[in-house]
Design a protein around this motif. Structure first.
Motif, PDB file in Angstrom:
ATOM      1  N   GLY A   1     -69.913 -15.816  28.232  1.00  0.00           N
ATOM      2  CA  GLY A   1     -68.691 -15.388  27.449  1.00  0.00           C
ATOM      3  C   GLY A   1     -67.558 -15.799  28.224  1.00  0.00           C
ATOM      4  O   GLY A   1     -66.314 -16.239  27.805  1.00  0.00           O
ATOM      5  N   MET A   2     -67.513 -15.533  29.544  1.00  0.00           N
ATOM      6  CA  MET A   2     -66.414 -15.942  30.514  1.00  0.00           C
ATOM      7  C   MET A   2     -66.098 -17.422  30.569  1.00  0.00           C
ATOM      8  O   MET A   2     -64.894 -17.888  30.675  1.00  0.00           O
ATOM      9  N   ALA A   3     -67.322 -18.079  30.607  1.00  0.00           N
ATOM     10  CA  ALA A   3     -67.077 -19.786  30.558  1.00  0.00           C
ATOM     11  C   ALA A   3     -66.383 -20.040  29.202  1.00  0.00           C
ATOM     12  O   ALA A   3     -65.491 -20.960  29.274  1.00  0.00           O
ATOM     13  N   ILE A   4     -66.476 -19.694  28.033  1.00  0.00           N
ATOM     14  CA  ILE A   4     -66.367 -20.033  26.730  1.00  0.00           C
ATOM     15  C   ILE A   4     -64.781 -19.501  26.649  1.00  0.00           C
ATOM     16  O   ILE A   4     -63.837 -20.253  26.258  1.00  0.00           O
ATOM     17  N   ALA A   5     -64.603 -18.229  27.404  1.00  0.00           N
ATOM     18  CA  ALA A   5     -63.081 -17.942  27.279  1.00  0.00           C
ATOM     19  C   ALA A   5     -62.192 -18.517  28.327  1.00  0.00           C
ATOM     20  O   ALA A   5     -61.077 -18.951  28.053  1.00  0.00           O
ATOM     21  N   THR A   6     -62.776 -19.058  28.947  1.00  0.00           N
ATOM     22  CA  THR A   6     -62.006 -20.054  30.224  1.00  0.00           C
ATOM     23  C   THR A   6     -61.523 -21.328  29.404  1.00  0.00           C
ATOM     24  O   THR A   6     -60.644 -21.728  29.465  1.00  0.00           O
ATOM     25  N   VAL A   7     -62.604 -21.799  28.862  1.00  0.00           N
ATOM     26  CA  VAL A   7     -62.184 -23.399  27.949  1.00  0.00           C
ATOM     27  C   VAL A   7     -61.037 -22.856  26.910  1.00  0.00           C
ATOM     28  O   VAL A   7     -60.325 -23.853  26.714  1.00  0.00           O
ATOM     29  N   GLY A   8     -61.473 -21.712  26.120  1.00  0.00           N
ATOM     30  CA  GLY A   8     -60.351 -21.526  25.189  1.00  0.00           C
ATOM     31  C   GLY A   8     -59.043 -21.181  25.805  1.00  0.00           C
ATOM     32  O   GLY A   8     -58.061 -21.534  25.214  1.00  0.00           O
ATOM     33  N   LEU A   9     -58.968 -20.639  26.925  1.00  0.00           N
ATOM     34  CA  LEU A   9     -57.557 -20.453  27.439  1.00  0.00           C
ATOM     35  C   LEU A   9     -56.852 -21.682  28.008  1.00  0.00           C
ATOM     36  O   LEU A   9     -55.781 -21.861  27.931  1.00  0.00           O
ATOM     37  N   ALA A  10     -57.795 -22.613  28.548  1.00  0.00           N
ATOM     38  CA  ALA A  10     -57.249 -23.848  29.119  1.00  0.00           C
ATOM     39  C   ALA A  10     -56.848 -24.874  27.614  1.00  0.00           C
ATOM     40  O   ALA A  10     -55.790 -25.246  27.917  1.00  0.00           O
ATOM     41  N   LEU A  11     -57.460 -24.518  26.620  1.00  0.00           N
ATOM     42  CA  LEU A  11     -56.633 -25.319  25.414  1.00  0.00           C
ATOM     43  C   LEU A  11     -55.567 -24.672  25.027  1.00  0.00           C
ATOM     44  O   LEU A  11     -54.693 -25.161  24.321  1.00  0.00           O
ATOM     45  N   LEU A  12     -55.299 -23.306  25.145  1.00  0.00           N
ATOM     46  CA  LEU A  12     -54.224 -23.034  24.579  1.00  0.00           C
ATOM     47  C   LEU A  12     -52.995 -22.993  25.572  1.00  0.00           C
ATOM     48  O   LEU A  12     -51.858 -22.653  25.138  1.00  0.00           O
ATOM     49  N   LEU A  13     -53.313 -23.202  26.810  1.00  0.00           N
ATOM     50  CA  LEU A  13     -52.221 -23.514  27.893  1.00  0.00           C
ATOM     51  C   LEU A  13     -51.033 -24.523  27.531  1.00  0.00           C
ATOM     52  O   LEU A  13     -49.830 -24.042  27.546  1.00  0.00           O
ATOM     53  N   PRO A  14     -51.193 -25.453  26.943  1.00  0.00           N
ATOM     54  CA  PRO A  14     -50.059 -26.460  26.284  1.00  0.00           C
ATOM     55  C   PRO A  14     -49.143 -26.011  25.382  1.00  0.00           C
ATOM     56  O   PRO A  14     -48.347 -26.210  25.218  1.00  0.00           O
ATOM     57  N   ARG A  15     -49.839 -25.066  24.540  1.00  0.00           N
ATOM     58  CA  ARG A  15     -49.098 -24.208  23.643  1.00  0.00           C
ATOM     59  C   ARG A  15     -48.126 -23.052  24.026  1.00  0.00           C
ATOM     60  O   ARG A  15     -47.198 -22.766  23.403  1.00  0.00           O
ATOM     61  N   LEU A  16     -48.305 -22.858  25.448  1.00  0.00           N
ATOM     62  CA  LEU A  16     -47.416 -21.833  26.107  1.00  0.00           C
ATOM     63  C   LEU A  16     -46.314 -22.340  26.675  1.00  0.00           C
ATOM     64  O   LEU A  16     -46.028 -23.646  27.096  1.00  0.00           O
ATOM     65  N   ALA A  17     -45.168 -21.337  26.636  1.00  0.00           N
ATOM     66  CA  ALA A  17     -43.881 -22.079  27.169  1.00  0.00           C
ATOM     67  C   ALA A  17     -43.912 -22.264  28.678  1.00  0.00           C
ATOM     68  O   ALA A  17     -44.624 -21.262  29.300  1.00  0.00           O
ATOM     69  N   SER A  18     -43.463 -23.233  29.140  1.00  0.00           N
ATOM     70  CA  SER A  18     -43.346 -23.456  30.689  1.00  0.00           C
ATOM     71  C   SER A  18     -42.945 -22.639  31.537  1.00  0.00           C
ATOM     72  O   SER A  18     -43.490 -22.263  32.478  1.00  0.00           O
ATOM     73  N   ASP A  19     -41.925 -22.034  31.206  1.00  0.00           N
ATOM     74  CA  ASP A  19     -41.408 -20.766  31.854  1.00  0.00           C
ATOM     75  C   ASP A  19     -42.366 -19.659  31.901  1.00  0.00           C
ATOM     76  O   ASP A  19     -42.515 -18.923  33.016  1.00  0.00           O
ATOM     77  N   SER A  20     -42.962 -19.518  30.845  1.00  0.00           N
ATOM     78  CA  SER A  20     -44.161 -18.402  30.871  1.00  0.00           C
ATOM     79  C   SER A  20     -45.296 -18.777  32.096  1.00  0.00           C
ATOM     80  O   SER A  20     -45.605 -18.018  32.561  1.00  0.00           O
ATOM     81  N   ILE A  21     -45.664 -20.109  31.917  1.00  0.00           N
ATOM     82  CA  ILE A  21     -46.643 -20.419  32.655  1.00  0.00           C
ATOM     83  C   ILE A  21     -46.195 -20.258  34.157  1.00  0.00           C
ATOM     84  O   ILE A  21     -46.944 -19.796  35.051  1.00  0.00           O
ATOM     85  N   HIS A  22     -44.986 -20.519  34.755  1.00  0.00           N
ATOM     86  CA  HIS A  22     -44.702 -20.493  35.790  1.00  0.00           C
ATOM     87  C   HIS A  22     -44.475 -19.010  36.246  1.00  0.00           C
ATOM     88  O   HIS A  22     -44.799 -18.795  37.454  1.00  0.00           O
ATOM     89  N   LEU A  23     -44.103 -18.113  35.337  1.00  0.00           N
ATOM     90  CA  LEU A  23     -43.988 -16.848  35.628  1.00  0.00           C
ATOM     91  C   LEU A  23     -45.627 -16.141  36.135  1.00  0.00           C
ATOM     92  O   LEU A  23     -45.994 -15.155  36.919  1.00  0.00           O
TER      93      LEU A  23
END
Length: 298
Positions: free
Chosen positions: A109-131
């Motif tokens: 489950g953690m492996a699947i969640a990690t992949v899902g999180l990686a796919l969602l990162l480009p959709r997040l605001a860059s300032d959010s990612i930095h914080l």
């Protein structure tokens, strides 16, 4: 060695009875699967955004849920490493035994969640990612401090206990999507953020008090003092929420106050509830924003 084996066997038998409750209780299963903290994080993240009229996409909420679930599942799996060798059985609860028993499934489950999180990162605001990267670096350092520090007397001696560190980290994570998209709100939201951090700490302290009726002698001194004054701390938080509500923006402090009152109520009935159910209910009362849903979805 024989005595230690008997202790471990007895602890395992007790854990079996605790885990059996999950089969008949969706609330306990929700907790054992580490879904409680992610749901609380998502609810408060979207609540904060909606309260400030900040446009936060659904992808942000999904990413928050996945990240928090990964963090909590990893923490519990790391805690149970001592169950493989002959560790300290007394410091574990039903959630730890559940994660240990199903560690292979959690790993998948953690492996699947990690992949899902990686796919969602480009959709997040860059300032959010930095914080989040800044907060993640601080959290990673604390994780290393917790899990790499040698055990002394069955517990780890650290500068600040987990019960007090979780609150600021958790609260900051729920506010980041909003302040990243609307930096001008940082100062105005600071009182709300401090209030929510206090609520998260109160939640952890109540849980610690319920799971340790007699706090260990080598527990951190701040934990010792706090668990002896839980009613005072909870009452103070409710009063602080009421005072903050008087400034006009009442919705957020009202949610914090409702959650704090819920924790106080659980403390009154703690003797009639099994530990896993009590632990799950402690997180369930943090979903107070859902009670106020008609006021913040308009």
């Amino acid at each position: 060695m024989k005595l230690l084996d008997e202790v471990l066997f007895a602890e395992a038998s007790e854990s079996e009875s605790r885990l059996a409750e999950a089969r008949n209780s969706p609330l306990v299963l929700w907790h054992l699967l580490s879904l409680d903290a992610p749901m609380v994080a998502v609810v408060w993240t979207m609540f904060t955004a909606r309260m400030t009229h900040t446009a936060v996409p659904v992808a942000t909420g999904v990413a928050m849920g996945l990240a928090v679930w990964l963090l909590y599942a990893a923490d519990r799996l790391l805690d149970t490493r001592a169950l493989d060798p002959l560790g300290e059985p007394g410091e574990f609860e039903a959630r730890h035994f559940f994660h240990h028993r199903h560690r292979a499934a959690f790993g998948v489950g953690m492996a699947i969640a990690t992949v899902g999180l990686a796919l969602l990162l480009p959709r997040l605001a860059s300032d959010s990612i930095h914080l989040y990267l800044t907060e993640g670096a601080l959290m990673a350092g604390y994780f290393v401090l917790i899990h790499a520090t040698p055990l002394r007397g069955g517990r780890r001696r650290i500068a600040l206990p987990k019960e007090l560190m979780v609150g600021p980290f958790f609260a900051a994570a729920t506010f980041i999507p909003t302040v990243a998209r609307n930096p001008g709100l940082r100062l105005s939201l600071l009182p709300d953020a401090v209030l929510f951090a206090g609520l998260c700490c109160l939640n952890c302290l109540y849980i610690y008090a319920w799971e340790h009726p007699q706090p260990e002698r080598d527990a951190h001194w701040t934990t010792h003092r706090a668990v002896r004054r839980l009613s005072l701390l909870a009452g103070g938080l409710v009063l602080a929420a009421a005072a903050l509500a008087l400034r006009g923006e009442w919705l957020y402090p009202a949610a914090v106050g409702l959650s704090a009152v819920g924790l106080m109520g659980l403390d009154e009935v703690r003797g009639s509830m099994a530990r896993p159910a009590l632990r799950a209910a402690a997180d369930a009362v943090l979903l107070a924003p859902l009670v106020l849903l008609p006021f913040w979805i308009r």
